[in-house]
Design an enzyme around this catalytic site. Sequence first.
Site, mmCIF file in Angstrom:
data_model
loop_
_atom_site.group_PDB
_atom_site.id
_atom_site.type_symbol
_atom_site.label_atom_id
_atom_site.label_comp_id
_atom_site.label_asym_id
_atom_site.label_seq_id
_atom_site.Cartn_x
_atom_site.Cartn_y
_atom_site.Cartn_z
ATOM 1 N N ASN A 1 0.885 -1.174 0.000
ATOM 2 C CA ASN A 1 0.000 0.000 0.000
ATOM 3 C C ASN A 1 0.918 1.219 0.000
ATOM 4 O OD1 ASN A 1 -3.035 0.164 2.071
ATOM 5 N ND2 ASN A 1 -2.777 0.441 -0.112
ATOM 6 N N CYS B 1 -7.090 5.466 6.982
ATOM 7 C CA CYS B 1 -6.320 4.442 6.257
ATOM 8 C C CYS B 1 -5.329 3.839 7.237
ATOM 9 C CB CYS B 1 -5.600 5.074 5.076
ATOM 10 S SG CYS B 1 -4.487 3.956 4.210
ATOM 11 N N ASN C 1 -2.924 1.345 6.925
ATOM 12 C CA ASN C 1 -1.543 1.264 6.462
ATOM 13 C C ASN C 1 -0.951 2.656 6.271
ATOM 14 O OD1 ASN C 1 -1.203 -1.520 6.463
ATOM 15 N ND2 ASN C 1 -2.106 -1.753 4.448
ATOM 16 N N ASN D 1 -15.767 -0.143 1.121
ATOM 17 C CA ASN D 1 -14.668 -0.999 0.702
ATOM 18 C C ASN D 1 -15.162 -2.441 0.769
ATOM 19 O OD1 ASN D 1 -12.351 1.115 0.790
ATOM 20 N ND2 ASN D 1 -13.352 1.316 2.776
ATOM 21 N N GLU E 1 -10.665 -1.160 -2.812
ATOM 22 C CA GLU E 1 -10.774 0.086 -2.060
ATOM 23 C C GLU E 1 -11.511 1.161 -2.844
ATOM 24 O OE1 GLU E 1 -7.745 1.691 0.505
ATOM 25 O OE2 GLU E 1 -6.406 0.024 0.002
ATOM 26 N N ARG E 2 -12.530 1.726 -2.220
ATOM 27 C CA ARG E 2 -13.206 2.872 -2.812
ATOM 28 C C ARG E 2 -12.223 4.050 -2.793
ATOM 29 N NH1 ARG E 2 -17.217 5.533 1.826
ATOM 30 N NH2 ARG E 2 -15.536 5.887 3.315
ATOM 31 N N CYS F 1 -4.806 -3.401 2.665
ATOM 32 C CA CYS F 1 -5.668 -2.363 3.236
ATOM 33 C C CYS F 1 -5.713 -2.589 4.746
ATOM 34 C CB CYS F 1 -7.070 -2.426 2.642
ATOM 35 S SG CYS F 1 -8.233 -1.260 3.407
ATOM 36 N N GLY F 2 -5.194 -1.638 5.496
ATOM 37 C CA GLY F 2 -5.084 -1.806 6.939
ATOM 38 C C GLY F 2 -6.428 -1.902 7.646
ATOM 39 N N THR F 3 -7.317 -0.942 7.398
ATOM 40 C CA THR F 3 -8.637 -1.006 8.028
ATOM 41 C C THR F 3 -9.405 -2.226 7.530
ATOM 42 O OG1 THR F 3 -9.493 0.530 6.343
ATOM 43 C CG2 THR F 3 -8.845 1.477 8.477
#
Length: 260
Positions: free
Chosen positions: A12, A73, A75, A171, A189-190, A199-201
């Site tokens: 990312n 975000c 990451n 997402n 990811e949007r 994608c961290g979240t």
Amino acid sequence: MIHFYKYQGTGNDFVIIDNRDKSFNGANTELVRFLCDRRFGVGGDGLMLLEEHDKYDFTMRYFNSDGNEASMCGNGGRCIAAFAVHQGIIKNTEHFSFMAIDGLHEASYSNNIVSIKMIDVNSIDKQKEYTFLNTGSPHYVEFTDDIDNLNVKEKGIKVRHSDTFKPDGTNANFVSFIKNDTLKVRTFERGVEDETLACGTGVVASAIAAYEKNKSVSDYKIKVLGGELRVSFETDDNNSYKNIWLEGPATFVFEGKIKV
């Protein structure tokens, strides 16, 4: 000339700008989009501004590659934490804190491994086909047995723009169990409008959704296309999740100046 830094966390990647002097105008959507463009600009899944905070070590502002200021975000948070350490902003690398759009985050740094504490999760929408929750950004999580052959972009676009998640969209994460404590996650990811390498979240949402399935593991290794992350948390009988930590590498790639 804009002085920028490029960082990546499990693939990312982000453009980071030290904006403590307020010289960069984050409202300039076209400029943010240009800097994130991989052909004409620097290139990145997003752009972050590090700014002053009167109480905490710094403020993180995050923008998607479409130019718009966006939700949290994970990451990105890890990468801007590493950036703050590398710039000498952080004196105690074992514990520091920063403010983001979704609230306060604690962090620690050691040998390019960054851990950040994510927001608590108190609401989970469990449906037959998917789980939906907000881990700083909204996430749809679907489990699949054929994750390697899944067309994540095609399916992710349908989920992101479905009537269920209008008007802002979501997402979309697709998850497989490798072992009881190990997941493989792929994310659309949007704002990027494509599959990203991590994608961290999204992996935080996926770990919580996995726990909702088996109620046995609260510390997950998570394999993403760009590497491996770790998510741990505590939970209670009310399906409330707290002390959520996201851990993984955050790496400096290069720095430069670009004329705009």
